[in-house]
Design an enzyme around this catalytic site. Structure first.
Site, short mmCIF file in Angstrom:
data_model
loop_
_atom_site.label_atom_id
_atom_site.label_comp_id
_atom_site.label_asym_id
_atom_site.label_seq_id
_atom_site.Cartn_x
_atom_site.Cartn_y
_atom_site.Cartn_z
CG LEU A 180 -5.04 2.45 2.43
CD1 LEU A 180 -5.06 1.01 2.94
CD2 LEU A 180 -3.62 2.84 2.05
CG ASP A 181 -5.87 4.33 -4.60
OD1 ASP A 181 -5.99 5.43 -4.05
OD2 ASP A 181 -5.08 4.11 -5.52
CE LYS A 182 -14.77 -0.54 -5.19
NZ LYS A 182 -15.75 -0.35 -6.29
CB THR A 184 -4.77 0.15 -2.25
OG1 THR A 184 -4.45 0.65 -3.56
CG2 THR A 184 -3.48 -0.06 -1.46
NE ARG A 282 -3.90 2.95 -9.04
CZ ARG A 282 -5.23 3.11 -9.07
NH1 ARG A 282 -5.86 3.58 -7.99
NH2 ARG A 282 -5.92 2.83 -10.15
#
Length: 361
Positions: A180-182, A184, A282
């Site tokens: 997961l993105d930092k 998110t 995104r």
């Protein structure tokens, strides 16, 4: 002649390094002799380089720096090479070089060989001898990368799971099969054994994983449900961003559905992934003209008149939301060892709930 200079890592570089799916990572890359810290190497094509393939010329010109042709291919694919200031991609490897052209190669800082266990609290949703499912908070990087040497989910998992944590993903990211993105939040599964790692990796490769994300976007999408399909690759104009690209990249599919229209010209949507590309939701939602609220990379543009109908206090909550409004709320899969069907749900965290409160009547 190679010119070299230091290149301090930026926060955006670190975030993108964490998010990127380095499926082609080769352990040999760690043995290129790169010095500690990010660097930039600059080389100018001489007369002997005229009409040579770019990748061949660079491999010869940068041989003394320890860069192999395969390493340069990976750097091209990651958007780390420019020619006369223009960012290049993997498709440019075959292009012919002209004498006098200047190439610059950005080398990211090498990561620590073995992450250290750290006592970082984990919200464990499920755990058995084979795997662990955690609810990752926003702000936690998944594994060590440039700019984030420690304090990551991997460091926390090493402390929590001990020597049982699978190393099949490589020493830098043991047990990690997806990310997961930092910034998110939400559900993420990691393997604790090699057989679980192999089984989970196969499920992700077949897109046989249920993943539903909840997001707040600018504007109310019309129609209220649909599918976005478009290859995602490194942006040709900004290497810190990903984009829907006309050529190259990797196929990506996102299904979206409007859950609720909100005030301030925003909407709550559910996004279901078929694929898992870097920044996929995104990028795809931004490509539709509905970037995520709070997104620092893809959500800066806002049409005039947005936030209409919000009082000053609620508008301040929206403007102060310090990350992309994205939460991995559903994760479902067949247990790779037992065959049991598992499905987990996670409610959005407090900051996300505060945002929704501010945007609801």
């Amino acid at each position: 002649m190679i010119q070299e200079r230091a290149d301090p890592a930026t926060a955006a570089d670190a975030d993108l390094a964490d998010d990127a799916l380095d499926d082609d990572f080769d352990a040999a890359d760690a043995a290129t002799g790169e010095a500690a810290g990010p660097r930039r190497l600059t080389v100018t094509a001489d007369a002997a380089a005229e009409a040579q393939r770019l990748d061949k010329w660079l491999a010869e010109a940068l041989a003394e720096a320890g860069l192999t042709r395969s390493r340069l291919k990976a750097l091209l694919d990651d958007g780390c090479v420019t020619l006369d200031g223009r960012p290049l991609g993997a498709a440019d490897a075959k292009r012919k070089v002209r004498a006098g052209q200047v190439a610059e190669v950005a080398l990211p800082a090498p990561e620590a060989a073995v992450p250290e266990p750290q006592d970082i609290p984990l919200a464990v949703v499920y755990e058995d001898a084979e795997l662990i499912v955690v609810d990752k908070p926003a702000g936690l990087v998944v594994h060590p990368a440039a700019g984030n040497a420690d304090g990551t989910l991997v460091n926390a998992l090493l402390f929590h799971c001990g020597p049982s944590l699978s190393g099949i993903g490589g020493v830098r990211r043991p047990g990690i099969v997806h990310r997961l993105d930092k910034d998110t939040s939400g559900l993420l599964v990691a393997a604790k054994t090699d057989r679980a790692h192999q089984g989970l990796a196969a499920l992700f490769a077949r897109h046989d994983i249920e993943r539903v994300y909840r997001a707040v976007v600018w504007g109310v999408p019309r129609p209220r449900a649909g599918t976005v399909e478009g290859n995602i690759g490194r942006s040709p104009s900004n290497r810190q961003k990903m984009a829907v690209v006309k050529s190259g990249g990797k196929p990506a599919t996102t299904h979206w559905r409007v859950v609720e229209a909100l005030a301030g010209d925003t909407a709550l949507v559910d996004c279901t992934l078929e694929t898992g590309r870097t920044h996929q939701i995104r990028v795809h939602m931004a490509s539709l003209g509905h970037p995520l609220v709070g997104d620092p990379l893809y959500g800066k543009a806002r049409r005039a008149g947005r936030r209409g109908g919000l009082d000053a206090e609620r508008a301040a909550v929206v403007d102060g939301f310090g990350r992309q409004a994205l939460h991995a709320g559903v994760l479902g899969f067949v247990h790779p060892v037992t065959g049991e069907r598992l499905r987990f749900e996670s409610a959005p965290p407090a900051d996300f709930q505060d945002l929704l409160t501010a945007l609801r009547p």
